[in-house]
Design an enzyme around this catalytic site. Structure first.
Site, PDB file in Angstrom:
ATOM      1  N   HIS A 156     -14.643  -1.684 -16.942  1.00  0.00           N
ATOM      2  CA  HIS A 156     -14.397  -0.247 -17.175  1.00  0.00           C
ATOM      3  C   HIS A 156     -13.810   0.414 -15.920  1.00  0.00           C
ATOM      4  O   HIS A 156     -13.979   1.607 -15.720  1.00  0.00           O
ATOM      5  CB  HIS A 156     -15.679   0.480 -17.593  1.00  0.00           C
ATOM      6  CG  HIS A 156     -16.438  -0.208 -18.681  1.00  0.00           C
ATOM      7  ND1 HIS A 156     -16.264   0.081 -20.020  1.00  0.00           N
ATOM      8  CD2 HIS A 156     -17.354  -1.219 -18.637  1.00  0.00           C
ATOM      9  CE1 HIS A 156     -17.060  -0.693 -20.738  1.00  0.00           C
ATOM     10  NE2 HIS A 156     -17.723  -1.506 -19.927  1.00  0.00           N
ATOM     11  N   SER A 277      10.439   7.735  -1.291  1.00  0.00           N
ATOM     12  CA  SER A 277      10.678   8.912  -2.125  1.00  0.00           C
ATOM     13  C   SER A 277      11.821   9.719  -1.529  1.00  0.00           C
ATOM     14  O   SER A 277      11.979   9.779  -0.312  1.00  0.00           O
ATOM     15  CB  SER A 277       9.410   9.763  -2.177  1.00  0.00           C
ATOM     16  OG  SER A 277       9.729  11.102  -2.542  1.00  0.00           O
ATOM     17  N   LYS A 283       6.072   8.609   1.476  1.00  0.00           N
ATOM     18  CA  LYS A 283       5.762   7.734   0.354  1.00  0.00           C
ATOM     19  C   LYS A 283       6.219   6.292   0.533  1.00  0.00           C
ATOM     20  O   LYS A 283       7.272   6.005   1.059  1.00  0.00           O
ATOM     21  CB  LYS A 283       6.387   8.275  -0.952  1.00  0.00           C
ATOM     22  CG  LYS A 283       5.726   9.513  -1.506  1.00  0.00           C
ATOM     23  CD  LYS A 283       4.248   9.362  -1.838  1.00  0.00           C
ATOM     24  CE  LYS A 283       3.997   8.585  -3.103  1.00  0.00           C
ATOM     25  NZ  LYS A 283       4.408   9.323  -4.304  1.00  0.00           N
ATOM     26  N   GLU A 290       5.371  -1.373 -10.851  1.00  0.00           N
ATOM     27  CA  GLU A 290       5.474  -0.429 -11.966  1.00  0.00           C
ATOM     28  C   GLU A 290       6.575  -0.840 -12.939  1.00  0.00           C
ATOM     29  O   GLU A 290       6.415  -0.753 -14.156  1.00  0.00           O
ATOM     30  CB  GLU A 290       5.763   0.980 -11.434  1.00  0.00           C
ATOM     31  CG  GLU A 290       4.604   1.564 -10.633  1.00  0.00           C
ATOM     32  CD  GLU A 290       5.007   2.809  -9.859  1.00  0.00           C
ATOM     33  OE1 GLU A 290       5.701   3.681 -10.423  1.00  0.00           O
ATOM     34  OE2 GLU A 290       4.630   2.915  -8.678  1.00  0.00           O
TER      35      GLU A 290
END
Ligand code: ARG
Length: 459
Positions: A156, A277, A283, A290
């Site tokens: 979980h 970024s 960043k 991803e």
């Protein structure tokens, strides 16, 4: 370029309509397989006396030359051709004249495309499978190094029990081994040669289907000519294997994205395997993970598209089937590049093992091991669960993060079975070492799992 069916239909569709139904953009990838199939077919026609032997030899040689010219770049596939079969037959006929017109005896593009597709897959799928095995190797190398590196195991997405990074990476490897197996299984079933099935009904010519199948390296000819041109189970099975493998990579990448976050800080991706970024100067994003996760959507979509493509088709050839290749090629290509990217990203990343070990210290990951400690001393498990749960509640009330923060006296108030040895038994490394059943996270057991997997993927 001429079309193969101009004898019946003098009027061609307008250019946009012709291009709409053409498949050359996709099936030009099958050019070498198309030539290979045609050479074997032509030789068989000669051996069976269906065309003169010298003609068969001429066809065979010219087809070989066409293949050479294509790879040398002195001949290019014509993008205005209808499909790769037309292009090869037309080129052959342009070069040889009359003999070129003999090659299509006893053959249809329906069995031809089916044989080309299968031949291509017999070559491409083992490469993809090797790509999976290489990915497993990279994971196992890292798993071995980290067989003792503690990390929290999650259920979980909540800290559950301490495991090791080696255990986690070996779990990924076990999933990928099943994927490799699915590709191998699919290859066994696709190993049948459709040539000789014709459009659907075979041929009245005395073709030698067995010889053709053997010369092309197939186990044998397909059993039934209608099934041979209608069947795309092999594409479905492979699209499914791709979809499942991509789903695995997607889940592993989800782990990696979480681990690379400031909140986890378990994984430090190499700068060359991260992106920045355009606005936020600080960043460092896990874009590769991803995007692999994102590309799994294609693998799943292609499988669903193929199933949808097939479900309403009468059981013979219909032009709808032309859509099969674009979908499967996309799945195979996408999976191939995702595997390479996943390997590059993971192989160059640094695991923050100190931070992972620290994360095992708090959050009561040892609570299950505490209950099992009491079971070993004779307490029924349900009771042991309640005692450990009470100890957790006591800790929380006292602002403590681990059962090891309790004193022995405090623990013994809950159960007289607790002894001094509980404190060492409940350290994360002792807890992991105790879970040494087959499949468990104990370092020597994980090393056994690693050598088992290595054995399975040995070349
Ligand atoms: N381009 C077709 C395909 O990929 C080849 C077979 C065409 N057959 C036909 N009868 N139009 O399925």
């Amino acid at each position: 370029m001429n079309v193969l069916w101009s004898g019946r239909l003098e009027e061609k569709p307008d250019p946009e309509a012709f291009a709409f139904q053409a498949s050359i953009r996709i099936d030009q990838r099958l050019v070498l397989e198309d030539i290979q199939g045609s050479r074997v077919h032509a030789r068989m026609l000669g051996n069976q006396g269906l065309i003169p032997r010298e003609t068969a030899e001429l066809l065979d040689q010219e087809l070989a030359r066409i293949a050479e010219d294509l790879s040398a770049g002195t001949l290019a596939v014509d993008p205005s051709a209808e499909d790769i079969h037309s292009f090869i037959e037309e080129t052959l006929t342009q070069r040889l004249g009359e003999p070129g017109k003999m090659v299509h005896a006893g053959r249809s593009r329906n069995d031809q495309v089916a044989v080309d597709f299968r031949l291509y897959l017999k070559r491409a799928v083992p490469e993809l499978r090797e790509n999976i095995l290489e990915t497993i190797r990279v994971l196992l190398d890292r798993a071995e190094v980290h067989a003792e590196s503690l990390m929290p195991g999650y259920t979980h997405l909540q800290r559950a029990q301490p495991v090791t990074l080696g255990h986690h990476l070996t779990a990924w490897s076990a999933a990928l081994l099943r994927d490799a197996g699915r590709f191998a299984d699919a290859l066994v079933r696709l190993d049948e040669c459709p040539l000789g099935a014709g459009a659907l009904a075979g041929s009245g010519l005395a073709l030698d289907r067995g010889a053709v199948a053997a010369a092309l390296g197939f186990r044998g000819p397909s059993l039934n000519s209608m099934d041979a041109v209608a069947d795309r189970d092999f594409a479905l099975e492979l699209a499914s294997a791709c979809g499942i493998t991509m789903t695995h990579l997607s889940r592993f990448c989800e782990d990696a994205v979480l681990w690379a976050s400031e909140e986890f800080k378990f994984l430090n991706l190499a700068e060359s395997w991260s992106t920045g970024s355009s606005i936020m100067p600080q960043k460092k994003n896990p874009d590769f993970a991803e995007l692999i996760r994102g590309k799994s959507a294609r693998g799943i979509g292609n499988l669903v598209s193929l199933l949808t493509l097939l479900k309403g088709l009468p059981y013979a050839y219909a032009k709808d089937l032309q859509e099969d290749k674009e979908l499967l090629f996309d799945s195979l290509d996408t999976l191939g590049s995702c595997l390479r990217m996943f390997r590059g990203m993971l192989g160059s990343a640094a695991f923050n093992v100190d931070r992972m070990a620290e994360a095992c210290a708090e959050g009561f990951l040892e609570a299950t091991d505490a209950a099992e400690y009491l079971v070993r001393k004779g307490m029924p498990f349900r009771e042991a669960h309640a005692v450990a749960a009470q100890a957790v509640r006591d800790c929380l009330a006292a602002g403590q993060g681990s059962l090891r923060d309790r004193t022995l006296a405090e623990l013994q108030e809950l159960s007289g079975l607790f002894g001094e040895d509980v404190f060492t038994a409940l350290t994360p490394s002792a807890a992991v070492a105790a879970r040494n059943l087959p499949g468990g996270p104990a370092p020597e057991e994980v090393r056994r799992q690693i050598s088992f997997l290595r054995e399975q993927i040995r070349r």
